[in-house]
Design a protein around this motif. Structure first.
Motif, short mmCIF file in Angstrom:
data_model
loop_
_atom_site.label_atom_id
_atom_site.label_comp_id
_atom_site.label_asym_id
_atom_site.label_seq_id
_atom_site.Cartn_x
_atom_site.Cartn_y
_atom_site.Cartn_z
N ALA A 1 -22.22 8.45 -28.65
CA ALA A 1 -21.89 9.87 -28.59
C ALA A 1 -20.62 10.13 -29.38
CB ALA A 1 -21.69 10.31 -27.14
N GLU B 1 -22.93 11.66 -22.84
CA GLU B 1 -22.24 12.92 -23.14
C GLU B 1 -20.73 12.74 -23.03
OE1 GLU B 1 -24.26 16.69 -21.67
OE2 GLU B 1 -24.90 15.22 -20.17
N LYS C 1 -29.01 15.24 -32.44
CA LYS C 1 -29.47 14.04 -31.75
C LYS C 1 -30.39 13.27 -32.69
CE LYS C 1 -32.47 12.57 -27.93
NZ LYS C 1 -33.43 11.93 -28.89
#
Length: 281
Positions: A273, A172, A110
């Motif tokens: 993502a 996600e 991340k």
């Protein structure tokens, strides 16, 4: 600069090898446009600051991985034709053991939240600063104000595949297909969530996933695309090799919405993502 940096993708490479049991995988971070390795995390053309890089065991145990430096370096050598830079991609080896727990290992990275504020200052000049708009003192008008975060995942399967659970954090892409045994022509399904809620194509947001590979689309500059409908999307893989599936979601910051903690700091949040996996013949 902001549009250039946000156009980059962050992904996780996992190069598995079971030639010698019990096997190992070599991990690294990808940054840029081209699988498997494009630019360094510390590129002077647009670095990304990694906040976390980790591997989660099937039992949920989290182990921190070495985080690559994002500090841009001066060239180690210069010549008429090129300059040489030390490029950090977080390369490291995960050596498995005979007693390694069976199941799905999740490797994830991340980036740190990065602010981009483009504005006209009180002297009438266009400016760009990597900070939130509420701390800038000489703003006449704001042209763009965003917070950008990137999330990247890949998986290592020992034994039986199990679909990973949602974390409810950021954006996600959750695989609903066994990524350890994807073959050419297979339909691969994903769940796409934003802070735990299903994304959905509509008037407010045209969310979609894109998918490409070093063996399909990448060199020609195109990708497969699937709109996200009620948090679901799917693609049919076209070739063997490493594939990347990505999603870029832009959400408005409002005083009463889910992102209200950022109200007054930025106008939009942009979350990216990616998920990488290998396709067999």
């Amino acid at each position: 600069m902001a549009s250039h940096v946000c156009a980059h993708s962050l992904w996780v490479n996992s190069f598995e090898s079971f030639s010698h049991q019990p096997g190992h995988t070599t991990l690294s971070l990808g940054w840029g446009h081209t699988l498997p390795i494009d630019d360094g995390i510390n590129s002077p053309n647009g670095q990304v600051m990694i906040e976390t890089f980790s591997i989660r065991s099937p039992n949920g145990q989290l182990t921190a991985l070495a985080i690559p430096s994002s500090e841009p370096k001066e060239p180690t050598q210069k010549s008429v034709n090129f300059d040489l830079y030390d490029a950090d991609i977080g390369l490291q080896k995960v050596a498995l053991k005979k007693e390694s727990e069976k199941g799905v290992y999740q490797i994830e990275a991340k980036s740190k939240p990065t602010y981009y504020t483009e504005y006209i200052d009180t002297a009438g000049k266009k400016r760009l600063k990597l900070t939130a708009k509420d701390v800038i003192k000489d703003i006449q008008s704001v042209l763009m104000s965003i917070q950008y975060e990137a999330f990247a995942k890949t998986y290592l399967t020992l034994g039986k595949w199990e679909s990973p659970r949602a974390t409810g954090k950021g954006i996600e892409i959750i695989p609903k297909t066994d990524l350890s045994n994807v073959k050419v022509g297979d339909l691969v399904e994903f769940e796409v969530l934003f802070y735990g809620k299903p994304l959905n194509v509509g008037i407010a947001s045209m969310d979609y996933i894109s998918a490409s590979s070093s063996t399909f689309g990448q060199s020609e500059g195109f990708a497969l695309m699937s709109y996200v409908q009620e948090g679901k999307a799917r693609i049919r893989v076209q070739s063997a090799g490493q594939w990347i599936v990505s999603c870029l979601h832009k959400d408005s910051v409002t005083q009463e919405g889910d992102l209200k903690a950022l109200y007054g700091k930025v106008d939009y949040v942009v979350n990216a993502a990616s998920i990488t996996f290998n396709v067999k013949n």
